[in-house]
Design an enzyme around this catalytic site. Structure first.
Site, PDB file in Angstrom:
ATOM      1  N   HIS A   9       5.383  -1.973   3.253  1.00 42.90           N
ATOM      2  CA  HIS A   9       4.433  -3.018   3.647  1.00 42.90           C
ATOM      3  C   HIS A   9       4.212  -2.942   5.159  1.00 42.90           C
ATOM      4  O   HIS A   9       5.139  -2.620   5.911  1.00 42.90           O
ATOM      5  CB  HIS A   9       4.982  -4.397   3.249  1.00 42.90           C
ATOM      6  CG  HIS A   9       3.963  -5.472   3.408  1.00 42.90           C
ATOM      7  ND1 HIS A   9       3.678  -6.032   4.634  1.00 42.90           N
ATOM      8  CD2 HIS A   9       3.123  -6.055   2.526  1.00 42.90           C
ATOM      9  CE1 HIS A   9       2.704  -6.924   4.480  1.00 42.90           C
ATOM     10  NE2 HIS A   9       2.348  -6.957   3.215  1.00 42.90           N
ATOM     11  N   GLU A  21      -3.861  -1.796   1.801  1.00 44.17           N
ATOM     12  CA  GLU A  21      -3.922  -3.070   2.506  1.00 44.17           C
ATOM     13  C   GLU A  21      -4.326  -2.819   3.955  1.00 44.17           C
ATOM     14  O   GLU A  21      -3.472  -2.480   4.790  1.00 44.17           O
ATOM     15  CB  GLU A  21      -2.553  -3.759   2.476  1.00 44.17           C
ATOM     16  CG  GLU A  21      -2.034  -4.047   1.082  1.00 44.17           C
ATOM     17  CD  GLU A  21      -1.020  -5.185   1.095  1.00 44.17           C
ATOM     18  OE1 GLU A  21      -1.261  -6.177   0.408  1.00 44.17           O
ATOM     19  OE2 GLU A  21      -0.019  -5.094   1.817  1.00 44.17           O
ATOM     20  N   GLY A  57      -3.389 -11.618   5.881  1.00 50.28           N
ATOM     21  CA  GLY A  57      -3.064 -12.931   6.415  1.00 50.28           C
ATOM     22  C   GLY A  57      -4.041 -13.422   7.465  1.00 50.28           C
ATOM     23  O   GLY A  57      -3.776 -14.395   8.160  1.00 50.28           O
ATOM     24  N   LYS A  62       6.553 -12.888   0.522  1.00 49.24           N
ATOM     25  CA  LYS A  62       7.087 -12.704   1.884  1.00 49.24           C
ATOM     26  C   LYS A  62       8.266 -13.664   2.087  1.00 49.24           C
ATOM     27  O   LYS A  62       8.970 -13.935   1.115  1.00 49.24           O
ATOM     28  CB  LYS A  62       5.976 -12.882   2.924  1.00 49.24           C
ATOM     29  CG  LYS A  62       4.744 -12.037   2.552  1.00 49.24           C
ATOM     30  CD  LYS A  62       3.716 -11.947   3.632  1.00 49.24           C
ATOM     31  CE  LYS A  62       2.545 -11.097   3.148  1.00 49.24           C
ATOM     32  NZ  LYS A  62       1.523 -10.881   4.153  1.00 49.24           N
ATOM     33  N   GLU A  82       4.082  -5.094   7.359  1.00 48.59           N
ATOM     34  CA  GLU A  82       5.012  -5.917   8.157  1.00 48.59           C
ATOM     35  C   GLU A  82       6.345  -5.193   8.335  1.00 48.59           C
ATOM     36  O   GLU A  82       6.985  -5.303   9.373  1.00 48.59           O
ATOM     37  CB  GLU A  82       5.184  -7.300   7.503  1.00 48.59           C
ATOM     38  CG  GLU A  82       3.936  -8.152   7.704  1.00 48.59           C
ATOM     39  CD  GLU A  82       3.637  -9.142   6.595  1.00 48.59           C
ATOM     40  OE1 GLU A  82       4.533  -9.463   5.795  1.00 48.59           O
ATOM     41  OE2 GLU A  82       2.473  -9.594   6.516  1.00 48.59           O
ATOM     42  N   SER A 118      -5.885 -10.798   2.194  1.00 49.70           N
ATOM     43  CA  SER A 118      -6.686 -12.019   2.063  1.00 49.70           C
ATOM     44  C   SER A 118      -7.475 -12.101   0.754  1.00 49.70           C
ATOM     45  O   SER A 118      -8.602 -12.589   0.737  1.00 49.70           O
ATOM     46  CB  SER A 118      -7.612 -12.200   3.270  1.00 49.70           C
ATOM     47  OG  SER A 118      -6.850 -12.316   4.467  1.00 49.70           O
ATOM     48  N   ASN A 161       3.104 -11.371  -3.497  1.00 55.20           N
ATOM     49  CA  ASN A 161       4.103 -11.035  -2.477  1.00 55.20           C
ATOM     50  C   ASN A 161       4.364 -12.317  -1.695  1.00 55.20           C
ATOM     51  O   ASN A 161       3.550 -12.719  -0.871  1.00 55.20           O
ATOM     52  CB  ASN A 161       3.538  -9.936  -1.563  1.00 55.20           C
ATOM     53  CG  ASN A 161       4.424  -9.684  -0.358  1.00 55.20           C
ATOM     54  OD1 ASN A 161       5.562 -10.146  -0.296  1.00 55.20           O
ATOM     55  ND2 ASN A 161       3.889  -8.957   0.612  1.00 55.20           N
TER      56      ASN A 161
END
Ligand code: PGA
Length: 253
Positions: A95, A167, A173, A11, A97, A212, A9
């Site tokens: 996701h 996730e 991250g 991003k 985000e 991560s 991904n």
């Protein structure tokens, strides 16, 4: 036997030049990796370059989101049908985000799932809890709500095709990874939840871990019985790191 699937991904990272270089490096490096399904999801405008570079190979390309609408006056949106038309195989949906920064609710995500499935895409449905939710012991309740919101709209049978990415938000991250035991427990929980709807679908659905994942921790995570690969953010940007994560997934089979 579930085939492991590792998807990058990107991003909002990358460029036309880096996409071309990455695709060619990954294709060179994955020659012998047919035990693993491998994909990458670049920013939307880089999809054609990734699709062209990977034509004829097993590398599959995807989008990072799609509209809940089909077409019309929705400035800035990209439909699932358009992603499919330019050669996408996957679309990442829900996701964290998108949920936290762009206000996507479970209901919005469920409607996007309907569009993605109708377009013939493989949705990668992301679920996961915040650190506060984990510390309060609510991680299962949170993930149960996220998963059920979608199953109740698209139906359990669709999950023969859907990939679910667990996730934990606190691991995305941040450099913090769930321990293999924490990740396995949540994956087993999700599989059990799906089994309440349909045990056969629960056995074949692929569950990725994300948050991560790096070359150093991938093997231990992927060795867990209910973890079928990973959704890789930061470490997917460098072809070499991504390849070594793919090799770790191949070694679990
Ligand atoms: P990360 O991102 O690997 O950089 O933690 C994972 C993701 O957000 O899908």
């Amino acid at each position: 036997m579930r085939q492991p699937v590792v998807i990058g991904n990107w991003k909002l990272n990358g460029s036309p030049a880096s996409t071309e270089a990455w695709v060619s490096a990954v294709l060179t490096g994955t020659g012998a990796l047919d035990a693993v399904e491998i994909g990458m999801c670049p920013p939307c405008v880089l999809i054609p370059s990734a699709v062209n570079g990977s034509a004829g190979s097993a590398l599959r390309i995807g989008g990072q989101d799609c509209a809940e609408q089909v077409s019309g006056a929705y400035t800035g949106e990209v439909s699932a049908d358009l992603l499919r038309a330019v050669g996408c195989h996957y679309v990442i949906l829900g996701h964290s985000e998108r949920r936290s920064l762009f206000g996507e609710t479970d209901a919005v995500i469920a409607r996007k799932m309907v569009r993605a499935l109708a377009a013939g895409l493989v949705p990668v449905l992301c679920v996961g809890e915040t650190l506060a939710e984990r510390e309060a012991g609510h991680m299962e309740a949170v993930v149960r709500t996220q998963v059920r919101a979608v199953v109740d709209v698209v139906g359990i049978q669709a999950f023969e095709r859907v990939i679910v990415a667990y996730e934990p938000i606190w691991a995305i991250g941040t450099g913090l990874t769930a321990t293999p035991a924490q990740a396995q427990a949540m994956h087993a929980f999700i599989r059990g939840l799906l089994a309440e709807y349909n045990p056969h679908v629960a056995r074949i659905v692929r569950l990725q871990y994300g948050g991560s994942v790096k070359p150093e921790n991938a093997a231990e995570l992927f060795a867990q019985p209910d973890i079928d690969g990973g959704l890789i953010g930061g470490a997917s940007l460098k072809a070499e790191e991504f390849l070594s994560i793919c090799r770790a997934a191949a070694e679990t089979r």
